[in-house]
Scaffold this active site. Structure first.
Site, mmCIF file in Angstrom:
data_model
loop_
_atom_site.group_PDB
_atom_site.id
_atom_site.type_symbol
_atom_site.label_atom_id
_atom_site.label_comp_id
_atom_site.label_asym_id
_atom_site.label_seq_id
_atom_site.Cartn_x
_atom_site.Cartn_y
_atom_site.Cartn_z
ATOM 1 N N LEU A 131 0.838 -1.181 -0.044
ATOM 2 C CA LEU A 131 0.182 -0.089 -0.028
ATOM 3 C C LEU A 131 0.982 1.270 0.011
ATOM 4 O O LEU A 131 1.859 1.140 0.516
ATOM 5 C CB LEU A 131 -1.134 -0.066 1.270
ATOM 6 C CG LEU A 131 -2.029 -1.118 1.281
ATOM 7 C CD1 LEU A 131 -2.889 -1.099 2.654
ATOM 8 C CD2 LEU A 131 -2.862 -0.874 0.126
ATOM 9 N N HIS B 252 1.661 -11.946 8.534
ATOM 10 C CA HIS B 252 2.685 -12.284 7.669
ATOM 11 C C HIS B 252 3.184 -13.693 8.490
ATOM 12 O O HIS B 252 3.310 -13.839 9.570
ATOM 13 C CB HIS B 252 3.894 -11.419 7.970
ATOM 14 C CG HIS B 252 5.235 -11.759 7.319
ATOM 15 N ND1 HIS B 252 5.271 -11.251 5.823
ATOM 16 C CD2 HIS B 252 6.320 -12.197 7.703
ATOM 17 C CE1 HIS B 252 6.298 -11.826 5.582
ATOM 18 N NE2 HIS B 252 7.020 -12.529 6.757
#
Ligand code: GAR
Length: 217
Positions: free
Chosen positions: A94, A110
């Site tokens: 992003l 993650h």
């Protein structure tokens, strides 16, 4: 009630974990209102539609620049009145305008114990290949708030997973998902929706009494 928008790119098993948690009443103060995919063929889109969740496809490939793509994505997040944005296997980084607009309101899962095996280039199966090559005995998963640097934001939850002798990247990926990602991602969403996360610098505290949303002191 917080509006949760989930950003996806692929299989959507983490999205599925969130849908299952929602349907079992695990985070009563939040509701997945929309799933946005960067990939029109993502299986995650089918999972969302199967559960009556609105979907949108916003693909970077359809825009001439990252800035233009980000403007369109940001506009969609505003239109959805997003309170929390969850990156669940979202493979696009992003840009700053979105991160600033939603500071401490974007969380990412993650597949490693950050700060190991993370940052640019570490995503999906590659993370597990690197963990096995390095010979670590434990890996795991991390859920963290998103800042301008890949996989660098304040850590909310982590869960370790032991490496086994015969692990391949594929077996390890599945076990990390099952034992860690699908557990801590819904848990982090619940804590956020209950206003139980306080961010102070790089540290996140979990408080018993609800506080204000992902607040910074
Ligand atoms: C998950 O393992 C997630 O942690 C990882 O991609 C997979 C997506 O699976 N994300 C990253 O590597 C981001 N750096 P899913 O689409 O089945 O949830």
């Amino acid at each position: 009630m917080k509006n949760i928008v989930v950003l996806v790119s692929g299989g959507g098993t983490n999205l599925q974990a969130l849908i299952d948690a929602q349907e079992s009443g695990y985070f009563p103060n939040g509701r997945i209102t929309c799933v946005i995919s960067s990939n029109p063929n993502a299986r995650a889109l089918i999972r969302a539609r199967d559960h009556g969740i609105a979907t949108r496809v916003i693909s970077p490939k359809d825009y001439s620049s990252k800035a233009q793509y980000s403007r369109v994505l940001l506009e969609a997040l505003f239109q959805e009145y997003a309170d929390l944005i969850v990156l669940a296997g979202f493979m696009t980084i992003l840009d700053a305008q979105i991160i600033h607009a939603y500071q401490n309101r974007i969380i990412n899962v993650h597949p490693s114990l950050i700060p190991s095996f993370c940052g640019p280039g570490f995503y999906g199966l590659r993370v597990h290949e690197c963990a096995l090559e390095r010979g670590v005995k434990y890996t795991g998963a991390t859920v963290h708030f998103v800042n301008e640097i890949a996989d660098d934001g304040p850590i909310i939850l982590q869960k370790p997973v032991a490496i086994q002798q015969n692990d391949t990247p594929e077996t390890l990926q599945k076990r990390v998902m099952r034992e860690a990602e699908w557990v801590i991602l819904p848990e982090a969403v619940r804590l956020f929706c209950e206003d139980m996360l306080v961010v102070k610098g790089r540290k996140v505290s979990i408080v018993n009494e609800p506080t204000h949303i992902g607040g910074t002191i």
